[in-house]
Design a protein around this motif. Structure first.
Motif, PDB file in Angstrom:
ATOM      1  N   SER A  15      52.578  21.215  38.065  1.00  0.00           N
ATOM      2  CA  SER A  15      54.030  21.083  38.237  1.00  0.00           C
ATOM      3  C   SER A  15      54.763  22.325  37.762  1.00  0.00           C
ATOM      4  N   LEU A  16      54.305  22.919  36.669  1.00  0.00           N
ATOM      5  CA  LEU A  16      54.930  24.149  36.178  1.00  0.00           C
ATOM      6  C   LEU A  16      54.688  25.311  37.133  1.00  0.00           C
ATOM      7  N   LEU A  17      53.482  25.402  37.679  1.00  0.00           N
ATOM      8  CA  LEU A  17      53.205  26.457  38.654  1.00  0.00           C
ATOM      9  C   LEU A  17      54.065  26.267  39.911  1.00  0.00           C
ATOM     10  N   ALA A  18      54.239  25.018  40.324  1.00  0.00           N
ATOM     11  CA  ALA A  18      55.062  24.738  41.505  1.00  0.00           C
ATOM     12  C   ALA A  18      56.537  25.002  41.248  1.00  0.00           C
ATOM     13  N   ALA A  19      56.939  25.038  39.967  1.00  0.00           N
ATOM     14  CA  ALA A  19      58.340  25.271  39.622  1.00  0.00           C
ATOM     15  C   ALA A  19      58.724  26.741  39.698  1.00  0.00           C
ATOM     16  N   VAL A  20      57.749  27.645  39.584  1.00  0.00           N
ATOM     17  CA  VAL A  20      58.039  29.083  39.583  1.00  0.00           C
ATOM     18  C   VAL A  20      58.708  29.555  40.881  1.00  0.00           C
ATOM     19  N   PRO A  21      58.381  28.993  42.067  1.00  0.00           N
ATOM     20  CA  PRO A  21      59.031  29.460  43.302  1.00  0.00           C
ATOM     21  C   PRO A  21      60.545  29.327  43.332  1.00  0.00           C
ATOM     22  N   LEU A  22      61.151  28.658  42.355  1.00  0.00           N
ATOM     23  CA  LEU A  22      62.605  28.584  42.306  1.00  0.00           C
ATOM     24  C   LEU A  22      63.227  29.863  41.753  1.00  0.00           C
ATOM     25  N   PHE A  23      62.421  30.836  41.339  1.00  0.00           N
ATOM     26  CA  PHE A  23      62.922  32.087  40.782  1.00  0.00           C
ATOM     27  C   PHE A  23      63.945  32.790  41.684  1.00  0.00           C
ATOM     28  N   PRO A  24      63.750  32.840  43.033  1.00  0.00           N
ATOM     29  CA  PRO A  24      64.752  33.529  43.863  1.00  0.00           C
ATOM     30  C   PRO A  24      66.131  32.888  43.824  1.00  0.00           C
ATOM     31  N   LEU A  25      66.218  31.620  43.415  1.00  0.00           N
ATOM     32  CA  LEU A  25      67.505  30.934  43.388  1.00  0.00           C
ATOM     33  C   LEU A  25      68.315  31.244  42.137  1.00  0.00           C
ATOM     34  N   THR A  26      67.655  31.481  41.029  1.00  0.00           N
ATOM     35  CA  THR A  26      68.366  31.601  39.755  1.00  0.00           C
ATOM     36  C   THR A  26      67.733  32.644  38.854  1.00  0.00           C
ATOM     37  N   GLN A  27      68.581  33.304  38.061  1.00  0.00           N
ATOM     38  CA  GLN A  27      68.087  34.241  37.052  1.00  0.00           C
ATOM     39  C   GLN A  27      67.638  33.521  35.789  1.00  0.00           C
ATOM     40  N   ASP A  28      67.953  32.258  35.690  1.00  0.00           N
ATOM     41  CA  ASP A  28      67.653  31.465  34.498  1.00  0.00           C
ATOM     42  C   ASP A  28      66.191  31.031  34.518  1.00  0.00           C
ATOM     43  N   ARG A  29      65.459  31.339  33.465  1.00  0.00           N
ATOM     44  CA  ARG A  29      64.065  30.913  33.368  1.00  0.00           C
ATOM     45  C   ARG A  29      63.887  29.762  32.376  1.00  0.00           C
ATOM     46  N   LEU A  30      64.979  29.381  31.721  1.00  0.00           N
ATOM     47  CA  LEU A  30      64.880  28.310  30.733  1.00  0.00           C
ATOM     48  C   LEU A  30      64.607  26.954  31.375  1.00  0.00           C
ATOM     49  N   TYR A  31      64.846  26.847  32.693  1.00  0.00           N
ATOM     50  CA  TYR A  31      64.547  25.563  33.333  1.00  0.00           C
ATOM     51  C   TYR A  31      63.060  25.241  33.254  1.00  0.00           C
ATOM     52  N   LEU A  32      62.223  26.296  33.160  1.00  0.00           N
ATOM     53  CA  LEU A  32      60.790  26.064  33.019  1.00  0.00           C
ATOM     54  C   LEU A  32      60.483  25.386  31.680  1.00  0.00           C
ATOM     55  N   GLY A  33      61.152  25.851  30.605  1.00  0.00           N
ATOM     56  CA  GLY A  33      60.945  25.216  29.302  1.00  0.00           C
ATOM     57  C   GLY A  33      61.408  23.780  29.294  1.00  0.00           C
ATOM     58  N   LEU A  34      62.560  23.510  29.922  1.00  0.00           N
ATOM     59  CA  LEU A  34      63.058  22.137  29.983  1.00  0.00           C
ATOM     60  C   LEU A  34      62.146  21.271  30.840  1.00  0.00           C
ATOM     61  N   THR A  35      61.612  21.845  31.917  1.00  0.00           N
ATOM     62  CA  THR A  35      60.654  21.108  32.747  1.00  0.00           C
ATOM     63  C   THR A  35      59.397  20.774  31.965  1.00  0.00           C
ATOM     64  N   LEU A  36      58.903  21.744  31.177  1.00  0.00           N
ATOM     65  CA  LEU A  36      57.719  21.493  30.349  1.00  0.00           C
ATOM     66  C   LEU A  36      57.993  20.389  29.334  1.00  0.00           C
ATOM     67  N   ALA A  37      59.194  20.406  28.738  1.00  0.00           N
ATOM     68  CA  ALA A  37      59.527  19.367  27.758  1.00  0.00           C
ATOM     69  C   ALA A  37      59.533  17.984  28.409  1.00  0.00           C
ATOM     70  N   LEU A  38      60.101  17.866  29.598  1.00  0.00           N
ATOM     71  CA  LEU A  38      60.176  16.568  30.267  1.00  0.00           C
ATOM     72  C   LEU A  38      58.801  16.100  30.745  1.00  0.00           C
ATOM     73  N   THR A  39      58.083  16.981  31.443  1.00  0.00           N
ATOM     74  CA  THR A  39      56.772  16.575  31.955  1.00  0.00           C
ATOM     75  C   THR A  39      55.769  16.383  30.830  1.00  0.00           C
ATOM     76  N   GLY A  40      55.797  17.304  29.846  1.00  0.00           N
ATOM     77  CA  GLY A  40      54.891  17.147  28.706  1.00  0.00           C
ATOM     78  C   GLY A  40      55.194  15.908  27.901  1.00  0.00           C
ATOM     79  N   GLY A  41      56.495  15.602  27.728  1.00  0.00           N
ATOM     80  CA  GLY A  41      56.865  14.390  27.011  1.00  0.00           C
ATOM     81  C   GLY A  41      56.381  13.147  27.723  1.00  0.00           C
ATOM     82  N   SER A  42      56.531  13.107  29.048  1.00  0.00           N
ATOM     83  CA  SER A  42      56.056  11.956  29.815  1.00  0.00           C
ATOM     84  C   SER A  42      54.543  11.814  29.723  1.00  0.00           C
TER      85      SER A  42
END
Length: 575
Positions: A15-42
């Motif tokens: 899921s984290l690898l699949a999240a990287v392709p959103l890079f062209p949309l945003t300069q923000d990379r913190l969404y990866l950390g928040l994604t890890l927190a949500l998926t890792g927490g689950s």
């Protein structure tokens, strides 16, 4: 580690690898950390529930806890946050600046996709079915930003899928065969499958022929080609969520120029379009009948990653030097590629062009009468189905004018007035139906409707006219001018006696101070040698700098408002 825990961990990584392709949309990379927190927490909560030997249904409910906590924490702010995020997405250029709302939206959508993959791979025991879900984040930027989304991002989603498959295979056979050999075999099989799939995809992309790239009768003097409709690219580029620079040019006199691609002289129920013509080899020729030799301007142009069969040139082109096979249309002086792969002829092309700098003053335009371009009435034709109210409207707008030149200027002033609004969020094209609605009802449209309307109204007054597609002058830089993808534009040319084809930009509030710089065209003779003509400059004091883009050819929200919602729809579709 238990097999189900191992597979869940693999899904988190995928899921984290699949999240990287959103890079062209945003300069923000913190969404990866928040994604890890949500998926890792689950994943952690599900593992704890299973270790406590609770029912599988309880483990799945436990996976929803991170999302539920977010809702509780943000419950009071959620409506404002969603509204603010929607506005931010609609008004931003890609890649967007960091924004807490878009960061949260991205992470939540990716977390939902993780829950779907976990349900498919673990709940239904079908890990092979997870690929369509893992590739969804790649599809969003590839649809919204096709020119800026690298296929390498797809490799990351594919790698995540291979990790899931490899883990599932390992879990299946680990009980029968363990040790380094088993791990090595699974790893080698996964890598071999990935390389094979990637190689076959590359071969297929080479073998499949490019659509609409055929050239008919190459090498002939009068080369016959099937030309594409430039208005198709116009609205696509105007709605591009990215405003990347596609061209840089340096003018010898330091003044910005509109860069012309093609003129559309024919008008029928479907709108303005090209007509069949003979394409001639150079040289283009010189305008005739002038009392004094006009000045010339030289442009050195560098095109970046932008493919077109039309060569962008200032008006009026005299000569050019460009690699490849090019011909010109003697009726409109548009320059067209006739070589191999011509649809991409301008891509990374460096060329130079010399043009005549013919500019009549406003009083010359006002005193001019309508001329005869020698096209047997083609640029005066109006379909009989045209709404009579549109024809009557032309007379009403120009009621106070005494010459054809004054009538043209009256049309220009009216279309650029506050009675009209610029917007691309309307029906495409300049058909009779869309123009009638634009002029008689909505009065809201983009440059194609403004230019088409002025051409129709001019014809209704007996003045030959046509629509031109090209680029605005761009933004001045220390090295010249930068032209962006959303600088693609349409304007109008009318034919005035003694001046030739004179260009006017009727799009309100979006044209630069040089409105318009491109100008009039020569009247070509049967030998393709242009006759006298000049170009218009209704604004007496031009400026080479470009103001902010509130409206005109490039005035668009950079990222469509539906881009964020697309993630949610894709997630629902996956579920």
């Amino acid at each position: 580690m238990r097999p189900v825990e191992r597979l869940t961990l693999a899904l988190v990584v995928a899921s984290l690898l699949a999240a990287v392709p959103l890079f062209p949309l945003t300069q923000d990379r913190l969404y990866l950390g928040l994604t890890l927190a949500l998926t890792g927490g689950s994943a952690l909560l599900a593992t704890l529930a299973r270790r406590l030997r609770l029912a599988d249904a309880v483990a799945r409910l436990a996976m929803l806890v991170p999302g539920a906590l977010l809702v509780v924490l943000l419950f009071d702010r959620l409506p404002d946050l969603l509204s603010d995020t929607t506005t931010f997405v609609a008004e931003s250029f890609a890649p967007m600046a960091p924004h807490p709302g878009f960061r949260l939206l991205s992470a939540v959508m990716l977390w939902l996709l993780f829950l779907v993959t976990e349900a498919v791979a673990v709940g239904f025991a079908r890990p092979g079915w997870t690929f369509p879900v893992l590739v969804l984040p790649y599809l969003v930027p590839s649809i919204v930003l096709p020119d800026e989304t690298s296929p390498g991002f797809l490799a990351l989603a594919t790698a995540g899928y291979v990790i899931v498959l490899g883990t599932a295979v390992y879990n299946r056979f680990a009980a029968e065969s363990t040790g380094p050999g088993m791990r090595r075999g699974v790893s080698l099989a996964a890598v071999a499958s990935l390389l094979a799939a990637w190689t076959l995809t590359g071969i297929a992309s080479v073998v499949v022929p490019e659509r609409s790239s055929a050239v008919l009768d190459p090498g002939q003097l009068n080369t016959s080609v099937q030309l594409g409709d430039p208005t198709v690219d116009l609205i696509r580029n105007l709605r591009s969520p990215s405003n990347r620079v596609i061209m840089t040019y340096r003018p010898s006199d330091g003044n910005g120029r509109y860069l012309r691609l093609a003129a559309l002289p024919a008008f029928d129920a479907a709108g303005f379009h090209l007509v069949a013509t003979d394409l001639m080899p150079g040289p283009i020729g010189s305008p005739q009948g002038l009392d004094e030799r006009p000045a010339t301007v030289d442009l050195d142009v560098l095109v970046r990653d932008f493919g077109s069969e039309w060569l962008p040139v200032p008006w009026v082109p005299l000569s050019f030097s460009a690699a490849g096979e090019w011909r010109f249309d003697p009726e409109t002086l548009s320059i067209v590629s006739v070589g191999d792969n011509r649809k991409l002829a301008t891509r990374f092309l460096q060329y130079s062009v010399t043009s005549w700098d013919l500019r009549p003053e406003r009083d010359e335009i006002a005193a001019a009468a309508a001329g005869d371009p020698g096209d047997e009435g083609l640029t005066l034709d109006l379909p009989p189905e045209l709404d009579p109210e549109v024809v009557a409207l032309a007379g009403q707008v120009a009621a106070g004018a005494t010459t054809d030149g004054e009538r043209v200027l009256a049309l220009l002033a009216w279309l650029r007035s506050d009675e009209f609004t610029y917007s691309t969020q309307i029906v495409d094209g300049s058909t009779m139906e869309t123009v009638s609605d634009f002029l008689l009802s909505s009065r809201t449209g983009y440059c194609e409707q403004f230019s088409g309307s002025m051409a129709i109204l001019a014809r209704a007054l007996g003045i030959p006219s046509r629509v031109v597609v090209g680029f605005l002058p761009g933004v001045e830089t220390p090295d010249g001018f930068d032209v962006s993808v959303r600088d693609m534009h349409a304007w109008t040319e009318v034919y005035l006696d003694g001046l030739g084809w004179v260009a006017f930009d009727p799009t309100p509030s979006g044209a630069p101070g040089v409105a318009p710089v491109p100008s009039s065209s020569p009247t070509p003779s049967p030998t393709a040698t242009p006759s006298a003509s000049a170009s218009a400059r209704p604004s007496p004091t031009p400026t080479t700098s470009r103001p902010a883009r509130p409206g005109g050819g490039g005035a668009l929200p950079a990222l469509p408002a539906w881009a964020g919602g697309l993630l949610a729809l894709l997630a629902l579709g996956a579920v």
